[in-house]
Design an enzyme around this catalytic site. Sequence first.
Site, PDB file in Angstrom:
ATOM      1  CB  CYS A   8      40.058  42.415  44.703  1.00  0.00           C
ATOM      2  SG  CYS A   8      41.384  42.734  45.892  1.00  0.00           S
ATOM      3  NE  ARG A  38      40.463  49.242  52.469  1.00  0.00           N
ATOM      4  CZ  ARG A  38      41.729  49.642  52.421  1.00  0.00           C
ATOM      5  NH1 ARG A  38      42.431  49.720  53.534  1.00  0.00           N
ATOM      6  NH2 ARG A  38      42.280  49.958  51.279  1.00  0.00           N
ATOM      7  CB  ILE A  73      46.421  40.994  44.760  1.00  0.00           C
ATOM      8  CG1 ILE A  73      46.907  39.931  43.775  1.00  0.00           C
ATOM      9  CG2 ILE A  73      47.365  42.200  44.812  1.00  0.00           C
ATOM     10  CD1 ILE A  73      46.890  40.367  42.327  1.00  0.00           C
ATOM     11  NE  ARG A  74      46.758  46.640  48.949  1.00  0.00           N
ATOM     12  CZ  ARG A  74      46.703  47.869  48.476  1.00  0.00           C
ATOM     13  NH1 ARG A  74      47.597  48.273  47.615  1.00  0.00           N
ATOM     14  NH2 ARG A  74      45.774  48.692  48.858  1.00  0.00           N
ATOM     15  CG  HIS A 125      42.509  39.819  41.468  1.00  0.00           C
ATOM     16  ND1 HIS A 125      42.085  41.001  40.910  1.00  0.00           N
ATOM     17  CD2 HIS A 125      42.946  40.132  42.718  1.00  0.00           C
ATOM     18  CE1 HIS A 125      42.262  41.985  41.767  1.00  0.00           C
ATOM     19  NE2 HIS A 125      42.787  41.478  42.874  1.00  0.00           N
ATOM     20  CD  GLU A 127      41.157  39.768  37.568  1.00  0.00           C
ATOM     21  OE1 GLU A 127      41.763  40.644  38.206  1.00  0.00           O
ATOM     22  OE2 GLU A 127      40.202  39.131  38.072  1.00  0.00           O
TER      23      GLU A 127
END
Length: 145
Positions: A8, A38, A73-74, A125, A127
């Site tokens: 990210c 981004r 996420i973003r 992500h 994780e």
Amino acid sequence: GRPTWGTCAGMIMLSKTVTGKMKEGQMVLGGLDTVVHRNFFGSQLGSFVADVKVQNISGEVFKEKSSCQAVFIRAPIIKEHGESVKVLATIKDPTLGSVEADATAATAESIVAVQQGNLLATSFHPEMTSDTRWHEYFVHMIKQL
């Protein structure tokens, strides 16, 4: 250099060029011959979970024509990349989030994971799921040294 994995914001930091920068500008470490946009899918409210298509990874970790679930996420995307950058995963743009994402939803898939030498970058992500294959792939990169 040593293997490095950026997820990210880490993808943004490893990129050579960033679009959609913060007002104050975006500091980068560089290393990846990429142009990253981004927050491509919008704000925190534009976060989502989706399957990504994994490609160009052979071996025991990922099988041919594999996919995995990813948490965005973003999240950024790779808009452009140099010849030495290997695309590892793509996603069909969901029709939600930023103006940029909505404008490209009908076009080709967006790049969400790449490798250039010992640098690995994912816009999602890994994780955040129970799937450990991206972690296993990074360990495999380390063992190749």
